[in-house]
Scaffold this motif. Structure first.
Motif, PDB file in Angstrom:
ATOM      1  N   PRO A 394       1.624  -2.790   0.375  1.00  0.00           N
ATOM      2  CA  PRO A 394       1.523  -2.737   1.841  1.00  0.00           C
ATOM      3  C   PRO A 394       0.890  -3.980   2.447  1.00  0.00           C
ATOM      4  N   GLY A 395       0.127  -4.724   1.667  1.00  0.00           N
ATOM      5  CA  GLY A 395      -0.494  -5.923   2.199  1.00  0.00           C
ATOM      6  C   GLY A 395      -1.989  -5.973   2.016  1.00  0.00           C
ATOM      7  N   LYS A 396      -2.595  -4.836   1.748  1.00  0.00           N
ATOM      8  CA  LYS A 396      -4.026  -4.805   1.481  1.00  0.00           C
ATOM      9  C   LYS A 396      -4.241  -5.113   0.008  1.00  0.00           C
ATOM     10  N   SER A 464       6.792  -8.049   0.592  1.00  0.00           N
ATOM     11  CA  SER A 464       5.939  -6.889   0.844  1.00  0.00           C
ATOM     12  C   SER A 464       6.531  -5.688   0.114  1.00  0.00           C
ATOM     13  N   GLY A 465       5.717  -4.671  -0.081  1.00  0.00           N
ATOM     14  CA  GLY A 465       6.203  -3.495  -0.792  1.00  0.00           C
ATOM     15  C   GLY A 465       6.556  -3.830  -2.222  1.00  0.00           C
ATOM     16  N   ASP A 466       7.712  -3.346  -2.666  1.00  0.00           N
ATOM     17  CA  ASP A 466       8.213  -3.653  -4.004  1.00  0.00           C
ATOM     18  C   ASP A 466       9.302  -4.701  -3.861  1.00  0.00           C
ATOM     19  N   CYS A 467       9.208  -5.792  -4.639  1.00  0.00           N
ATOM     20  CA  CYS A 467      10.165  -6.892  -4.483  1.00  0.00           C
ATOM     21  C   CYS A 467      11.576  -6.480  -4.854  1.00  0.00           C
ATOM     22  N   GLY A 468      11.716  -5.386  -5.606  1.00  0.00           N
ATOM     23  CA  GLY A 468      13.035  -4.921  -6.007  1.00  0.00           C
ATOM     24  C   GLY A 468      13.614  -3.860  -5.089  1.00  0.00           C
ATOM     25  N   ALA A 577       7.668  11.562  10.207  1.00  0.00           N
ATOM     26  CA  ALA A 577       6.476  10.712  10.229  1.00  0.00           C
ATOM     27  C   ALA A 577       6.872   9.303  10.658  1.00  0.00           C
ATOM     28  N   ILE A 578       6.091   8.725  11.538  1.00  0.00           N
ATOM     29  CA  ILE A 578       6.289   7.360  11.997  1.00  0.00           C
ATOM     30  C   ILE A 578       5.061   6.561  11.552  1.00  0.00           C
ATOM     31  N   VAL A 579       5.245   5.658  10.607  1.00  0.00           N
ATOM     32  CA  VAL A 579       4.114   4.890  10.067  1.00  0.00           C
ATOM     33  C   VAL A 579       4.394   3.405  10.252  1.00  0.00           C
ATOM     34  N   LYS A 580       3.527   2.764  10.994  1.00  0.00           N
ATOM     35  CA  LYS A 580       3.665   1.330  11.243  1.00  0.00           C
ATOM     36  C   LYS A 580       2.539   0.578  10.533  1.00  0.00           C
ATOM     37  N   SER A 581       2.919  -0.488   9.799  1.00  0.00           N
ATOM     38  CA  SER A 581       1.952  -1.377   9.142  1.00  0.00           C
ATOM     39  C   SER A 581       0.945  -0.604   8.289  1.00  0.00           C
ATOM     40  N   ALA A 582       1.455   0.205   7.392  1.00  0.00           N
ATOM     41  CA  ALA A 582       0.576   1.010   6.541  1.00  0.00           C
ATOM     42  C   ALA A 582      -0.430   0.149   5.795  1.00  0.00           C
ATOM     43  N   TYR A 583      -1.686   0.573   5.833  1.00  0.00           N
ATOM     44  CA  TYR A 583      -2.810  -0.065   5.142  1.00  0.00           C
ATOM     45  C   TYR A 583      -3.179  -1.435   5.723  1.00  0.00           C
ATOM     46  N   ARG A 584      -2.586  -1.828   6.823  1.00  0.00           N
ATOM     47  CA  ARG A 584      -2.963  -3.095   7.443  1.00  0.00           C
ATOM     48  C   ARG A 584      -3.862  -2.825   8.645  1.00  0.00           C
TER      49      ARG A 584
END
Length: 636
Positions: A394-396, A464-468, A577-584
Motif C-alpha cells: 500500500p505504500g507504508k 504499488s501493491g503487488d507488481c504482478g 466498501a470504498i477505500v482510498k489510499s489504504a494505509y497512506r
C-alpha cells in the motif's frame, strides 16, 4: 541464494552461543550464508540448517583458515571481541572482506570493516532490512548521504586508478570543494546527488562561487587518460577509468601472448591511455581460437569479440590494406574491429578511433600484431545486470516485505512512478540512480529498466501493491520477451507485495472470505467491450468483486456502467466498501450499498469492493461468510 545477495558471496556467519546462532540462522536461507558454530553447540536442538558448519579448536585459528575464502563475515558477537579476532588478518581496505557485527538481541547491525570497497555498509543495510534491525554506519559519506569516492564508479564497472584516495575522501568528508573533471563514462551518478561539495568542469570556480574565488581542495579525474600526478603538488587527486576503450587486434597465426601484451602496453603508454580503461578486444572471427589472444583476454578478464569479414568490410577506416583484404576478405581488421566493437556492434559511427593501426614485432617472439584503439560513448561494465520487480504494498513501509525492502536498498537504480518513489524514499541509499516517470509512462519505465539491466546494472522496478497484479512485472516480462530474452540474462526476481484489494479488505474487515475476482475499469490497455463482458460474468457469478482504477478525471462513465451491470444481478443493498489510499496519510474509508455507490467520492487511488449475496456489514465492518450454508442459492 537470491540475486539480492549475490555481490556479497560467499558469506560466513559466525556464532559462539545458542542465541547468536538463532539470530544468524535465518540468513542461511535469505542471504545464502554459511553458519559456523563451535563444536560445543552441536547438541542444541533448535539449530538446524543445511548450511550449518562446525569448527573445532579456537575461533581465532578457524578465522585464519577461512579468511581468504569469503567476501563477507557476519559476527553475532561483542564488537570488541571481533576487533581483536580480525586485527591480525586485516591487510588493506581494497582487499579485506566486509565485516559486519550484530548484537545478541538482533537489534543493531554494525558495519565494522571495509564499509566502502568491501561493501560492508551495503551488507549491513541488507541484513537490517531482512531482520528488522537498525543499521549502524559510521563512515562520513553515509552521514553526508554521498557515495564513497572510492566506490563511485563500481556500479559502472570503472577501474580505480592512481591517486591519494584517503586525502580526497577526507576532503569530501570535511565538506571541502572537490573538483570533478569527467571526460568519459556515464554521468548518471551526477544526477542523483544531494547537496554536495562537488563541482564539475575545468574552471577553478563556477557560477555558484562567483563571489568568492574558491580553489578546489581535491580533484577527481574520470577519464580514459592515464595522468601522472606530480609529487610536488599539494592538491590531492585520484582518477577513475571508465572502460570505454576497445582494442582492435590483427595478428599472424601463432603470435605469442607476450607480443600481444607488449604491443598493447606500448601503444597505451605512448598515447597516455590507461590500461584500466580497456573495455575489451575486437578482432576477426578467424582469430577466435588464436592461443596468444585467448590467453591474454583470459588473464586480463577481458571480453573477446569477433566479427565476420563482411561486417568488418562495411566499416570505413582511415588505413585500409589491399594485402589484408586479399588475405582475410576485409581491408581492415584492427581498425575496423576497434570501431565496430566500440560502437556496440550497432552504432559504429558513434565510436571514435583514437589510435590508428600500428604494427609490432618483438625479437625472440613469434608472429606480428597490429593494434588500433577506438573509444565508445558507453562504458563496458563487465557486470551481469538483473531486474528486481518489486511490489511495495500500500505504500507504508511496515506493510512491505523485508525482502522487497532489501532489494530496493541494494539496487543500483530504482525506477517507478513518482508517487511510489516518494513513498519508499527512506529505503534509498546514497549513490543510487533514481528515475521517476509519470503515471502514464509504464512502458517507457519498462524499456528504461531493461536498457539499464542489459548494460549491467541491478535495477529495481517498483509498483504499488503487488507488481504482478496490474503492476510493472507483466510489462517488463513482455518487453523482455519481445527483445528475445533467453530467460537468464539479465536475471529477474519478482518480489510480491500486498495488493490493493488485500489492503482495502483489511481496512474494512473480511470481505474476501469467499470466491472473489478483480477487474480494472481502465480501458487504456484493455478494450471496454472486454471489460464490460467480464463485469457481467463476475456480477452474474456472484463473485465478491474488486474494482481497480474506477474513475479518473477524464474517464467517468466506466464506474457508472459497472454499477448498472451489478444492479442487474445483485440486491441494491449489497454492501460495498470504498477505500482510498489504504494505509497512506490521506486514507479514506466508507461503507455503503450498491444503490448508493455513485454518490461516493471515487478516484484512481480508490479500490471498490462489491460484496456477494451473503456479504453483510456489522458495526462498520464488512464480512463475507466462508460458505453459503443457510442462504438461498437459487440465483447464485
Amino acid at each position: 541464494m537470491v540475486l539480492v545477495w549475490r555481490e556479497f558471496q560467499p558469506i560466513a556467519a559466525i556464532a559462539t552461543t545458542p542465541s547468536a546462532a538463532k539470530i544468524l540462522q535465518p540468513l542461511t536461507q535469505t542471504a545464502g550464508a554459511t553458519l559456523w558454530i563451535p563444536n560445543s553447540l552441536t547438541n542444541v536442538e533448535a539449530l538446524h540448517s543445511t548450511s550449518l558448519q562446525v569448527y573445532h579448536g579456537s575461533l581465532k585459528d578457524h578465522l585464519t583458515e577461512i579468511w581468504h575464502q569469503h567476501q563477507a563475515f557476519i559476527f553475532c558477537l561483542a564488537a570488541g571481541a571481533v576487533v581483536r579476532l580480525i586485527a591480525p588478518l586485516l591487510q588493506d581496505k581494497s582487499r579485506d572482506p566486509a565485516v559486519v557485527v550484530l548484537d545478541e538481541n538482533g537489534k543493531f547491525v554494525i558495519s565494522l570493516c571495509s564499509g566502502h570497497q568491501g561493501k560492508a555498509d551495503q551488507l549491513a543495510r541488507a541484513i537490517a532490512h531482512s531482520i528488522g534491525a537498525t543499521p549502524v554506519l559510521t563512515g562520513a559519506s553515509s552521514a553526508l548521504k554521498l557515495p564513497g569516492v572510492d566506490i563511485l564508479g563500481v556500479p559502472f564497472g570503472w577501474s580505480r586508478g592512481e591517486g591519494d584516495w584517503t586525502e580526497v575522501s577526507a576532503a569530501v568528508a570535511r565538506g571541502e570543494l572537490v573538483q570533478v573533471i569527467q571526460e568519459a563514462g556515464s554521468t548518471l551518478w551526477q544526477n542523483h546527488l544531494p547537496q554536495h561539495p562537488f563541482y564539475f568542469g575545468f574552471p577553478e570556480y563556477t557560477a555558484a562561487h562567483k563571489e568568492e574565488s574558491v580553489s578546489p581542495k581535491a580533484r577527481i579525474w574520470i577519464s580514459s587518460t592515464q595522468r601522472q600526478f606530480s609529487n610536488e603538488s599539494d592538491l590531492p587527486k585520484v582518477q577513475w577509468h571508465p572502460r570505454v576503450l576497445w582494442v582492435g587486434i590483427g595478428c599472424e597465426r601463432g603470435t605469442s601472448r607476450k607480443l600481444i601484451e607488449t604491443a598493447i602496453e606500448q601503444v597505451f603508454r605512448k598515447n597516455h591511455l590507461a590500461i584500466g580503461a580497456i573495455a575489451g578486444i575486437g578482432t576477426i572471427d578467424l582469430k577466435a581460437d588464436e592461443v596468444g589472444l585467448v590467453e591474454f583476454c583470459r588473464d586480463r578478464n577481458l571480453p573477446l569479440r569477433t566479427f565476420r569479414a563482411e561486417i568488418l568490410r562495411s566499416v570505413t577506416v582511415p588505413n585500409p590494406s589491399n594485402v589484408v583484404e586479399a588475405e582475410v576478405g576485409t581491408p581492415s581488421v584492427a581498425e575496423a574491429a576497434a570501431i565496430y566493437a566500440a560502437g556496440e556492434a550497432r552504432f559504429p559511427e558513434v565510436s571514435k578511433l583514437l589510435v590508428p593501426k600500428q604494427i609490432f614485432r618483438l625479437e625472440g617472439q613469434p608472429g606480428a600484431v597490429t593494434v588500433a584503439i577506438a573509444q565508445s560513448n558507453l562504458e563496458y561494465t563487465g557486470r551481469t545486470g538483473c531486474l528486481f520487480l518489486i511490489g511495495t504494498g500500500p505504500g507504508k513501509l511496515d506493510q512491505m516485505t523485508p525482502a522487497a525492502q532489501t532489494a530496493i536498498s541494494q539496487a543500483d537504480a530504482v525506477i517507478g512512478y513518482s508517487l511510489y518513489i516518494d513513498l519508499i524514499t527512506p529505503l534509498l541509499r546514497p549513490g543510487q540512480i533514481v528515475e521517476a516517470l509519470p503515471i502514464t509512462q509504464e512502458r517507457q519505465r519498462a524499456e528504461r529498466a531493461i536498457e539499464l539491466a542489459n548494460w549491467g546494472l541491478t535495477v529495481a522496478v517498483v509498483s504499488s501493491g503487488d507488481c504482478g497484479i496490474y503492476g510493472m512485472a507483466g510489462l517488463v516480462l513482455e518487453e523482455l520477451q519481445a527483445k528475445g530474452w533467453d530467460g537468464k540474462t539479465p536475471g529477474v526476481q519478482v518480489f510480491p507485495g500486498i495488493t490493493a484489494l488485500q489492503a482495502a479488505a483489511s481496512r474494512v474487515g473480511a470481505p474476501l472470505m469467499h470466491d472473489f475476482c478483480a477487474i480494472s475499469l481502465s480501458d487504456l490497455l484493455t478494450p471496454w467491450e472486454v471489460i464490460e463482458k467480464r463485469l457481467k460474468a463476475a456480477a452474474q457469478a456472484d463473485f465478491v468483486t474488486a474494482l481497480y482504477n474506477p474513475r479518473s478525471q477524464t474517464r467517468t462513465q466506466q464506474i457508472a456502467t459497472a454499477t448498472e451491470i451489478f444492479l442487474q444481478y445483485r440486491d441494491p443493498k449489497t454492501p460495498v466498501a470504498i477505500v482510498k489510499s489504504a494505509y497512506r496519510q490521506d486514507e479514506q474509508i466508507a461503507l455503503t450499498t450498491l444503490d448508493k455507490l455513485l454518490t461516493m467520492s471515487i478516484d484512481m487511488l480508490t479500490t471498490v469492493l462489491i460484496g456477494n449475496q451473503s456479504t453483510r456489514t456489522h458495526a462498520d465492518w464488512m464480512i463475507t461468510p466462508r460458505g453459503y450454508l443457510g442462504f438461498d442459492n437459487e440465483n447464485c
